[in-house]
Write a protein that holds these residues in place. Sequence first.
Motif, short mmCIF file in Angstrom:
data_model
loop_
_atom_site.label_atom_id
_atom_site.label_comp_id
_atom_site.label_asym_id
_atom_site.label_seq_id
_atom_site.Cartn_x
_atom_site.Cartn_y
_atom_site.Cartn_z
N ASP A 294 32.33 29.18 48.30
CA ASP A 294 31.11 28.74 48.30
C ASP A 294 30.40 29.86 47.80
O ASP A 294 29.29 30.40 48.49
N ILE A 295 30.71 30.56 46.90
CA ILE A 295 29.99 31.50 46.07
C ILE A 295 29.25 30.82 45.17
O ILE A 295 29.45 30.00 44.29
N ARG A 296 27.86 31.35 45.11
CA ARG A 296 26.68 30.56 44.13
C ARG A 296 26.33 31.36 42.81
O ARG A 296 25.88 30.86 41.81
N GLN A 297 26.79 32.57 42.89
CA GLN A 297 26.26 33.55 41.96
C GLN A 297 27.47 34.50 41.62
O GLN A 297 28.06 34.87 42.45
N LEU A 298 27.77 34.34 40.53
CA LEU A 298 28.98 35.32 39.98
C LEU A 298 28.82 36.14 38.93
O LEU A 298 28.35 35.58 37.91
N VAL A 299 28.97 37.36 39.26
CA VAL A 299 28.54 38.49 38.16
C VAL A 299 30.01 39.01 37.63
O VAL A 299 30.88 39.16 38.29
N VAL A 300 30.16 38.66 36.17
CA VAL A 300 31.51 38.95 35.62
C VAL A 300 31.47 40.25 34.75
O VAL A 300 30.54 40.32 33.84
N THR A 301 32.28 41.25 34.84
CA THR A 301 32.48 42.66 34.25
C THR A 301 33.76 43.24 34.11
O THR A 301 34.78 42.34 34.40
#
Length: 259
Positions: free
Chosen positions: A48-55
Amino acid sequence: MSDDLVLLERVSPSTAVLTVQRPEALNALNLDVLSALGGALLEVRRDDIRQLVVTGAGKAFVAGADIKAMRDLDREQATEFARRGQRVMHLLSTFPGVSIAAVNGYALGGGMELAMACDLIVADERAKFGQPEVKLGVIPGFGGTQRLSRLVGAMRARELIFTGRTFGAEEAVRLGLVLESVPAGTALERGRELAATIEAQGPMAIRWAKRACQLADELNIEVGLQEEAKFFGRCFDTTDQTEGMTAFVEKRAAQFTGA
Ligand code: CAA
């Protein structure tokens, strides 16, 4: 979750940062990295992660699919490799929450395709973008021919893909590929800041808004508008809608629960 090749860290109640970490090869995507990324993206949905930052770790976001791993593939193996990559990009693009690529450096080939599978892209002012596959005698295989055209228009996408040229963050912003070019070393910070702003909004509304916006790529406007009206209606089944509108009337900040 910490696999050697990707690191998934929860940084707030509903936001996580996913880092591709194979810096010795500029985070190039081989089968192991793709599989680790796929696993992490499934975990993100379960948790239930709603924001995902990919780097990316080190000086690259991702410098592409792994050229050394691809060099000796035959036609069938290459087709399967492209499908594997496309499945991972599809998992990312269909993530029900909001994904933000924080492009810290090279985003070439499969790396640019990874960024384009995200909802938003912010880029370090030193970042370099490109689909250089034709220089290697191949074409983009993880979605580049499809997603780039949708983001920047057919003719510009063709120019970028046919020439394979690399370009900087400022041009990427002008083309509409990237939302913002940010000062050196601050892409992740800016990505997290955007995620925090989105985290404060009604979670169910964000979910429906993303689905509706995605339909703009797929449907004609009449059908798209019908779907928008249905999704708008479904917001009124949520407690977030009651809370958001009640908070406005009562002149206080809304306390959303995502239900
Ligand atoms: N695949 C495999 N290894 C890669 C790689 C890639 N895509 N990109 C970089 N590396 C490796 C290099 O081989 C080097 O490894 P060694 O030290 O073992 O030689 C290491 O990462 C560091 O790279 P460089 O020494 O080349 O670093 P640089 O700063 O001089 O150059 C660069 C950086 C301009 C990004 C250069 O590495 C480069 O051009 N990389 C390839 C970019 C590319 O063509 N990407 C597209 C791949 S094809 C694709 O992605 C197809 C698809 O759509 C599915």
